[in-house]
Scaffold this motif. Structure first.
Motif, PDB file in Angstrom:
ATOM      1  N   ASP A   1      44.442  46.286  44.229  1.00 40.66           N
ATOM      2  CA  ASP A   1      43.207  46.902  44.719  1.00 40.66           C
ATOM      3  C   ASP A   1      43.452  47.582  46.060  1.00 40.66           C
ATOM      4  O   ASP A   1      44.295  47.137  46.846  1.00 40.66           O
TER       5      ASP A   1
ATOM      6  N   SER B   1      41.313  41.572  50.740  1.00 39.40           N
ATOM      7  CA  SER B   1      41.270  41.978  49.324  1.00 39.40           C
ATOM      8  C   SER B   1      42.405  41.335  48.534  1.00 39.40           C
ATOM      9  O   SER B   1      42.529  41.546  47.343  1.00 39.40           O
TER      10      SER B   1
ATOM     11  N   HIS C   1      42.052  37.701  44.762  1.00 43.14           N
ATOM     12  CA  HIS C   1      42.883  38.257  43.685  1.00 43.14           C
ATOM     13  C   HIS C   1      43.449  39.616  44.066  1.00 43.14           C
ATOM     14  O   HIS C   1      42.784  40.413  44.739  1.00 43.14           O
TER      15      HIS C   1
ATOM     16  N   ASP D   1      41.440  42.428  41.148  1.00 44.56           N
ATOM     17  CA  ASP D   1      40.179  42.165  40.439  1.00 44.56           C
ATOM     18  C   ASP D   1      39.053  43.103  40.873  1.00 44.56           C
ATOM     19  O   ASP D   1      37.912  42.940  40.445  1.00 44.56           O
TER      20      ASP D   1
ATOM     21  N   THR E   1      37.741  43.335  43.878  1.00 48.11           N
ATOM     22  CA  THR E   1      36.830  42.764  44.881  1.00 48.11           C
ATOM     23  C   THR E   1      37.587  42.422  46.169  1.00 48.11           C
ATOM     24  O   THR E   1      38.822  42.347  46.177  1.00 48.11           O
TER      25      THR E   1
HETATM   26 CA   LIG Z   1      41.105  41.877  45.227  1.00 47.54          CA
END
Ligand SMILES: [Ca+2]
Ligand SMILES: CCCCCCCCCCCCC/C=C/[C@@H](O)[C@H](COP(=O)(O)O)NC(=O)CCCCCCCCCCCCCCC
Ligand SMILES: Nc1ncnc2c1ncn2[C@@H]1O[C@H](COP(=O)(O)OP(=O)(O)O)[C@@H](O)[C@H]1O
Length: 567
Positions: free
Chosen positions: A296, A420, A437, A440, A442
């Protein structure tokens, strides 16, 4: 051309010991065969060819298999024919088998493969197999090379940027002494650029590099160097796709070139959190075997002006102040963070502001989970795809949107962190948000409200132990898709951060009689870079980039000890 069998099995020698060696589609296995010597020596005639003779020996003596060693083909680095020198042929250990070897043309091939030595550390090991004749040897080399050529995920051409001033200023040496020869062994060609100034790599990637030539980009340095490469690559990808970087609502185009990190920095948190250790050889091997780990990326805007991307930590208050102070002490190397951390801890500044965020509702995980993001993570693979463009909400009132409800929190904070990923690093092996994560979509917001020094120390210390750093009344954690921060004193009131300090000086010191220089605003630490605005809007772009890594492996399997056989 003669069709080769899909499984290759031969009896080969490793030093003076006999092994049954098998190669199938996925595994190279060698099992030691313990011969009952009495019977063998009595029965084997020196007129027989070596392979035939051994096969018979095995058959007649009902060979017993001892230690079994196997290597996934995907973790074989290279294979090559090896010269067998006269010395080796004449060595005492062959004498035992002299009845076998006298009439054979001993030849050998060497397999270089990944050996997992524990604590996520990988090493390149070599195993030399001796064959009785050239045909068998060539068949093995051909078959192994053929299998390796089917591994299309492996890079062949890499662009390497080295920051010679990162960490302990060892980037160049680390690359030359530990990494370059492994790339050569794996037949990877490289173009190497030693950076001459900050943002050299970013700008080269943005405008000059011919990216069609490469299968990946490698950065040798710390999190700051990785951030440069990420910025260059994302900017280039967006400009090729016509996406406006300043548009905070834009859906960004995914970057397909993978990035590899050879750790040579001060924190190395991105390497540590994606591989499990900050070790240059381990990272080089992950690059060679062509691992892929999506990741991410947070985009950070101030109104409609793009500021930065972040992949690890966005920290305001404590971590922002640590970074600001540490930049003045770069000469100390990695120790600057401990020195500035101690000073910042003593200064105990808090900051006022409002944080609004859109909680992540469609995700399987939560920041208080006891499970961790590991190799092949289920949560990252089952993320709910975010198809809606980013919209900004969360002003003074809660705002209902189809994507959920924004939450608004106003207060006095010692630290506001957005992680993150776990941000695991040698200083804190579980990281700032242990259950975060990598991929993911987020980020975890950690709010540490104003509290006593002792309580803050308790919170900090828990980063280094098994205790839960969130299980404290003054700490809150939320998993979010987007957030917005507005300091009580807006950026626009002051022309820049320096003015903030000067203008705020008098007023702040009336509010805080015990201190003599409390700034009204902190700075955001964005992956180790200072942002020039305190008011920011952040959105997570799920799996925007890919790394040459596989995530942290759970209980990595230990190879049986084959070192005693290594030639
Ligand atoms: Ca993440
Ligand atoms: C009392 C011990 C407390 C230990 C707390 C350790 C928490 C460490 C979490 C670190 C998260 C790091 C996230 C990554 C940030 C990096 O992007 C970024 C850039 O890295 P680069 O230089 O390699 O390019 N690095 C950083 O911003 C460095 C952050 C490091 C902070 C270290 C803080 C040490 C605090 C020491 C407090 C001491 C209190 C002692 C009181 C008696
Ligand atoms: N040749 C160079 N001279 C000076 N700074 C550089 C050079 N190359 C890269 N940098 C910058 O150095 C900073 C720190 O680099 P990094 O490799 O992350 O080391 P560290 O982990 O010690 O901070 C980065 O912000 C990067 O932009």
């Amino acid at each position: 051309m003669e069709k080769q069998p899909s499984v290759l099995t031969s009896l080969l020698l490793v030093k003076s010991r006999l092994f049954e060696v098998t190669l199938n589609r996925t595994l190279l296995t060698w099992k030691e065969v313990q011969l009952r010597r009495k019977k063998v020596s009595g029965n084997i005639s020196s007129r027989l060819r070596f392979g035939f003779c051994l096969a018979n020996a095995l058959h007649r003596t009902r060979g017993i298999t001892a230690g079994v060693h196997s290597v996934p083909v995907s973790e074989i680095i290279a294979v090559r024919e090896t010269e067998v020198d006269k010395e080796t042929k004449d060595e005492g250990k062959w004498q035992k088998m002299s009845h076998i070897t006298t009439e054979t043309n001993l030849c050998a091939f060497t397999v270089s493969y990944v050996e997992k030595t524990g604590q996520h550390r990988w090493r390149c090991s070599n195993m030399t197999f001796f064959c009785s004749d050239e045909t068998i040897c060539q068949q093995w080399v051909r078959k192994l090379k053929e299998q390796l050529s089917l591994l299309t995920c492996r890079p062949k051409h890499l662009l390497v940027y080295i920051n010679p001033y990162g960490g302990k200023q060892q980037g160049k040496q680390i690359y030359e002494h530990k990494v370059a020869q492994l790339f050569t062994l794996a037949s990877i060609s490289t173009d190497v650029i030693v950076t001459e100034h900050a943002n050299h790599a970013r700008d080269h990637l943005k405008t000059q590099a011919d990216l069609r030539k490469y299968d990946g980009i490698i950065c040798v340095g710390g999190d700051g160097m990785f951030s440069e490469v990420v910025h260059g690559l994302i900017a280039r990808t967006q400009s090729d796709s016509g996406v406006d970087l300043n548009d905070s609502q834009a859906k960004l185009a995914q970057c397909n070139l993978r990035i590899g990190i050879i750790p040579a920095g001060s924190t190395d948190c991105i390497c540590y959190a994606t591989v499990g250790v900050n070790d240059p050889v381990t990272s080089a091997l992950h690059i060679i075997v062509g691992d892929t780990q999506p990741m991410d990326v947070c985009s950070v805007h101030n109104h409609n002006t793009f500021l930065k991307y972040s992949v690890s930590l966005l920290g305001y208050g404590f971590y922002g102040d640590v970074l600001t102070d540490s930049e003045r002490n770069r000469w100390m190397g990695p120790a600057r963070y401990d020195f500035s951390g101690f000073k910042t801890f003593l200064s105990h500044h808090y900051y006022e502001g409002t944080i609004s965020f859109l909680p992540a509702t469609n995700t399987l995980g939560s920041p208080r989970d006891s499970s961790r993001c590991r190799s092949g993570c289920y949560v990252c693979q089952h993320r709910v795809k975010d198809i809606s463009p980013i919209k900004w909400g969360g002003g003074d009132v809660n705002e209902n949107e189809s994507e959920g409800e924004w939450k608004v929190i106003k207060g006095k904070f010692l630290a506001i962190n957005a992680a993150s990923m776990s941000c695991a690093c040698p200083r804190s092996p579980k990281g700032l948000s242990p259950a975060a994560h990598l991929a993911d979509g987020t980020t975890d917001i950690i709010l540490v409200r104003k509290c006593s020094r002792l309580n803050f120390l308790r919170h900090l210390l828990r980063h280094t132990s098994k205790d839960d750093q969130f299980d404290l009344t003054f700490v809150e954690v939320y998993r979010v898709k987007k957030f917005k921060f507005t300091p009580n004193h807006c950026d626009s009131e002051f022309s820049n951060i320096r003015d903030v300090r000067e203008n705020a000086f008098g007023q702040i010191c009336r509010d805080h009689p015990s201190c003599d220089c409390t700034p009204v605003n902190s700075n955001w630490n964005c992956d180790g870079e200072i942002l020039e605005h305190a008011a920011i809007e952040v959105g997570v772009h799920c799996q925007l980039i890919k790394l040459f890594a596989r995530g942290i492996e759970e209980n990595p399997p230990f190879e049986e000890d084959v070192s005693s056989f290594a030639v």
